[in-house]
Design a protein around this motif. Sequence first.
Motif, mmCIF file in Angstrom:
data_model
loop_
_atom_site.group_PDB
_atom_site.id
_atom_site.type_symbol
_atom_site.label_atom_id
_atom_site.label_comp_id
_atom_site.label_asym_id
_atom_site.label_seq_id
_atom_site.Cartn_x
_atom_site.Cartn_y
_atom_site.Cartn_z
ATOM 1 N N ASN A 61 -2.215 11.634 -5.640
ATOM 2 C CA ASN A 61 -1.253 12.348 -6.480
ATOM 3 C C ASN A 61 0.187 12.084 -6.060
ATOM 4 N N CYS A 62 1.056 12.067 -7.053
ATOM 5 C CA CYS A 62 2.486 11.914 -6.786
ATOM 6 C C CYS A 62 3.285 12.855 -7.672
ATOM 7 N N ALA A 63 4.396 13.318 -7.141
ATOM 8 C CA ALA A 63 5.307 14.160 -7.893
ATOM 9 C C ALA A 63 6.712 13.611 -7.724
ATOM 10 N N TYR A 64 7.490 13.708 -8.770
ATOM 11 C CA TYR A 64 8.854 13.181 -8.704
ATOM 12 C C TYR A 64 9.834 14.252 -9.126
ATOM 13 N N GLU A 65 11.092 14.032 -8.772
ATOM 14 C CA GLU A 65 12.122 15.031 -9.059
ATOM 15 C C GLU A 65 13.090 14.588 -10.152
ATOM 16 N N ASN A 66 13.386 13.318 -10.174
ATOM 17 C CA ASN A 66 14.412 12.826 -11.081
ATOM 18 C C ASN A 66 13.824 12.569 -12.469
ATOM 19 N N THR A 67 14.214 13.361 -13.436
ATOM 20 C CA THR A 67 13.664 13.219 -14.785
ATOM 21 C C THR A 67 14.150 11.953 -15.489
ATOM 22 N N ALA A 68 15.081 11.254 -14.872
ATOM 23 C CA ALA A 68 15.557 10.000 -15.467
ATOM 24 C C ALA A 68 14.649 8.816 -15.132
ATOM 25 N N PHE A 69 13.739 8.999 -14.195
ATOM 26 C CA PHE A 69 12.808 7.912 -13.893
ATOM 27 C C PHE A 69 12.056 7.522 -15.166
ATOM 28 N N ASP A 70 11.896 6.230 -15.392
ATOM 29 C CA ASP A 70 11.235 5.818 -16.622
ATOM 30 C C ASP A 70 10.224 4.694 -16.433
ATOM 31 N N TYR A 71 9.823 4.472 -15.211
ATOM 32 C CA TYR A 71 8.811 3.446 -14.946
ATOM 33 C C TYR A 71 8.105 3.850 -13.671
ATOM 34 N N PHE A 72 6.755 3.897 -13.727
ATOM 35 C CA PHE A 72 5.983 4.445 -12.616
ATOM 36 C C PHE A 72 4.873 3.445 -12.244
ATOM 37 N N PRO A 73 5.154 2.568 -11.285
ATOM 38 C CA PRO A 73 4.129 1.611 -10.847
ATOM 39 C C PRO A 73 3.354 2.132 -9.645
ATOM 40 N N GLU A 116 6.947 -6.441 -12.741
ATOM 41 C CA GLU A 116 6.369 -6.378 -11.408
ATOM 42 C C GLU A 116 7.325 -6.915 -10.365
ATOM 43 N N ALA A 117 7.381 -6.231 -9.241
ATOM 44 C CA ALA A 117 8.091 -6.753 -8.082
ATOM 45 C C ALA A 117 7.075 -7.477 -7.204
ATOM 46 N N PHE A 118 7.401 -8.700 -6.814
ATOM 47 C CA PHE A 118 6.540 -9.496 -5.950
ATOM 48 C C PHE A 118 7.085 -9.435 -4.527
ATOM 49 N N PHE A 119 6.208 -9.127 -3.601
ATOM 50 C CA PHE A 119 6.630 -8.944 -2.225
ATOM 51 C C PHE A 119 6.254 -10.134 -1.354
ATOM 52 N N GLY A 120 7.086 -10.370 -0.355
ATOM 53 C CA GLY A 120 6.714 -11.279 0.712
ATOM 54 C C GLY A 120 5.759 -10.588 1.671
ATOM 55 N N GLN A 121 5.337 -11.327 2.707
ATOM 56 C CA GLN A 121 4.356 -10.782 3.641
ATOM 57 C C GLN A 121 4.987 -9.908 4.717
ATOM 58 N N GLY A 122 6.291 -9.902 4.767
ATOM 59 C CA GLY A 122 6.949 -9.016 5.712
ATOM 60 C C GLY A 122 7.346 -9.699 7.016
ATOM 61 N N THR A 123 8.371 -9.155 7.623
ATOM 62 C CA THR A 123 8.812 -9.563 8.962
ATOM 63 C C THR A 123 8.767 -8.340 9.856
ATOM 64 N N ARG A 124 7.956 -8.444 10.895
ATOM 65 C CA ARG A 124 7.916 -7.325 11.843
ATOM 66 C C ARG A 124 8.966 -7.581 12.914
ATOM 67 N N LEU A 125 10.003 -6.790 12.880
ATOM 68 C CA LEU A 125 11.125 -6.934 13.813
ATOM 69 C C LEU A 125 11.021 -5.897 14.917
ATOM 70 N N THR A 126 11.105 -6.364 16.147
ATOM 71 C CA THR A 126 11.160 -5.482 17.294
ATOM 72 C C THR A 126 12.494 -5.686 17.990
ATOM 73 N N LEU A 175 1.458 -5.192 -7.110
ATOM 74 C CA LEU A 175 1.347 -4.262 -8.231
ATOM 75 C C LEU A 175 -0.107 -4.111 -8.658
ATOM 76 N N LEU A 176 -0.511 -2.860 -8.823
ATOM 77 C CA LEU A 176 -1.879 -2.559 -9.261
ATOM 78 C C LEU A 176 -1.887 -2.191 -10.739
ATOM 79 N N ALA A 202 -7.401 0.284 1.348
ATOM 80 C CA ALA A 202 -6.041 -0.252 1.415
ATOM 81 C C ALA A 202 -5.090 0.938 1.449
ATOM 82 N N THR A 203 -3.817 0.634 1.547
ATOM 83 C CA THR A 203 -2.797 1.673 1.413
ATOM 84 C C THR A 203 -2.217 1.592 0.006
ATOM 85 N N TYR A 204 -2.111 2.735 -0.635
ATOM 86 C CA TYR A 204 -1.619 2.799 -2.009
ATOM 87 C C TYR A 204 -0.279 3.533 -2.034
ATOM 88 N N PHE A 205 0.652 2.951 -2.754
ATOM 89 C CA PHE A 205 1.973 3.540 -2.904
ATOM 90 C C PHE A 205 2.238 3.828 -4.378
#
Lengths: 112, 112
Positions: free
Chosen positions: A22-34, B100-110, A46-47, A86-89
């Motif tokens: 679940n996700c909740a947002y505050e800004n009512t101007a948001f118009d794209y939710f990926p 869609e935004a396409f992402f790189g694999q990332g740089t882990r900076l220490t 992108l899923l 996986a991790t989902y954002f």
Amino acid sequence: QQQVKQSPQSLIVQKGGISIINCAYENTAFDYFPWYQQFPGKGPALLIAIRPDVSEKKEGRFTISFNKSAKQFSLHIMDSQPGDSATYFCAASLGGYQKVTFGTGTKLQVIP
Amino acid sequence: DVKVTQSSRYLVKRTGEKVFLECVQDMDHENMFWYRQDPGLGLRLIYFSYDVKMKEKGDIPEGYSVSREKKERFSLILESASTNQTSMYLCASSLAVYTEAFFGQGTRLTVV
């Protein structure tokens, strides 16, 4: 200030079950939710995405439900599989230059 | 296939050093982004660019600068690295708004 709040932080689901994030947002101007999916060692990908003029979007086993009045949206993964681990954002953006604000992420583990 | 390439997967730098993170995309995308990813905080936008030589601050620009001299290349600069800039840095690109935004694999900076 967290403009997109995501829950839960982690989730364990049995194979074949339904995963709900679940996700909740505050800004009512948001118009794209990926929604983005990230596997370890990889960048997010992108899923599925939705615009606020529809209440639901389905792609295969993945469904976004969107409630504009409540300023909430959720991801449902039907028939969850170990490969979905996986991790989902969730994310939200304003039109124009697509400045995207991400949630804090949900680490999903699907166990056999 | 869109490819977003970050110059280094892992980087170790000393406190006070000037650090350059490079990102190149091969799909003629207008928009490019730099995020940092930290556990429990998700992805936070540092800077984005919607055209050559154009840039806008994201949510956490302090301590960073960017450069976009050519359309395909977007550099993140840490003027004087500090230990609290130890993180995973992700570059992304997108063609236009609501895409869609396409992402790189990332740089882990220490930073030590």
